[in-house]
Design an enzyme around this catalytic site. Sequence first.
Site, short mmCIF file in Angstrom:
data_model
loop_
_atom_site.label_atom_id
_atom_site.label_comp_id
_atom_site.label_asym_id
_atom_site.label_seq_id
_atom_site.Cartn_x
_atom_site.Cartn_y
_atom_site.Cartn_z
N GLU A 1 48.26 96.24 68.78
CA GLU A 1 49.22 96.17 69.88
C GLU A 1 49.46 97.56 70.47
O GLU A 1 49.68 97.70 71.67
CB GLU A 1 50.52 95.52 69.38
CG GLU A 1 50.31 94.02 69.16
CD GLU A 1 51.15 93.39 68.08
OE1 GLU A 1 52.14 93.98 67.64
OE2 GLU A 1 50.78 92.27 67.63
N GLY B 1 48.98 86.76 65.27
CA GLY B 1 50.01 85.97 65.94
C GLY B 1 49.50 84.70 66.57
O GLY B 1 50.21 84.04 67.34
N HIS C 1 47.81 100.09 65.14
CA HIS C 1 47.92 98.63 65.28
C HIS C 1 47.33 98.21 66.62
O HIS C 1 47.46 98.92 67.62
CB HIS C 1 49.39 98.19 65.18
CG HIS C 1 49.52 96.71 65.05
ND1 HIS C 1 49.42 95.87 66.13
CD2 HIS C 1 49.68 95.93 63.96
CE1 HIS C 1 49.52 94.62 65.70
NE2 HIS C 1 49.68 94.63 64.40
P1 PGA Z 1 50.71 88.13 62.23
O1 PGA Z 1 50.68 89.72 62.54
O2 PGA Z 1 50.80 87.99 60.74
O3 PGA Z 1 51.92 87.64 62.93
O4 PGA Z 1 49.43 87.58 62.76
C1 PGA Z 1 49.99 90.60 61.72
C2 PGA Z 1 50.03 91.98 62.33
O5 PGA Z 1 49.87 92.10 63.54
O6 PGA Z 1 50.22 92.99 61.60
#
Ligand code: PGA
Length: 253
Positions: free
Chosen positions: A98, A174, A96
């Site tokens: 992140e 996000g 991911h």
């Molecule tokens: P989001 O996140 O739908 O809040 O944009 C998706 C993700 O990061 O898997």
Amino acid sequence: MRRKLVAGNWKMNGGLAANAALIADVKAGLAVVGVQADIAVCVPAPYLAQVQAAVAGSALALGAQDVSAHASGAYTGEVSGAMLAEFACKYVIVGHSERRAYHGESDEVVAAKAVAALKSGLTPIVCVGETLAEREAGQTNAVVGRQIDVVLSVLDAADVEKIVVAYEPVWAIGTGKTATPAMAQDVHAMLRARLAAKNAGAAVRVQILYGGSMKPDNARELLAMSDIDGGLIGGAALKAADFLAIVQAAQGN
Ligand code: PGA
């Protein structure tokens, strides 16, 4: 025709009471809308046992959000694939953005995690995606292509069909900004071509998800694209009504 997969990524959200309520609401909703797609929730590791019990006997599959590249040993804070398998996880998210951004995970680490997941019988949801700067510099296909190729380079050809790919443009996660269906479709088609270069037969069966601000109001048009086989849903997965609406969009009902 590939079956769609709608996977919730709860990220670092939830709690015992909130999880119980969310799963109960999703299960109740699925009883109404029916299940013609693969549906999963990827939850924080401490809640695996709770959610395993809550989804038992339902159509909801369980997933985790990360897995160690290592099998066991002195890796404080990490969770192995075998541990996730013990809690009946079917899926685990790897790479991911992140984790790539905040934990310094390289393409090679992500690839090793995908292999570790497969070794434990889990389906890795391999995330790839470009940043805004990379898109604006015209590097989207180069960046995303490199990310998937590094994973494919360590997989046996026979394992290609055991993965799920998630295209998540970093600038859409996000933020409320979504790739247009055409933008996403272009990248999904490129990804499927990369998969096909490794295993053509498998590539037509691999589910390639879109993620990044997928919501009830944009899911239907994204999911209508020929190479968009589902969604990896962050924020909207925390609200049962929104998650169910996306499931319905995936199911065409
Ligand atoms: P989001 O996140 O739908 O809040 O944009 C998706 C993700 O990061 O898997």
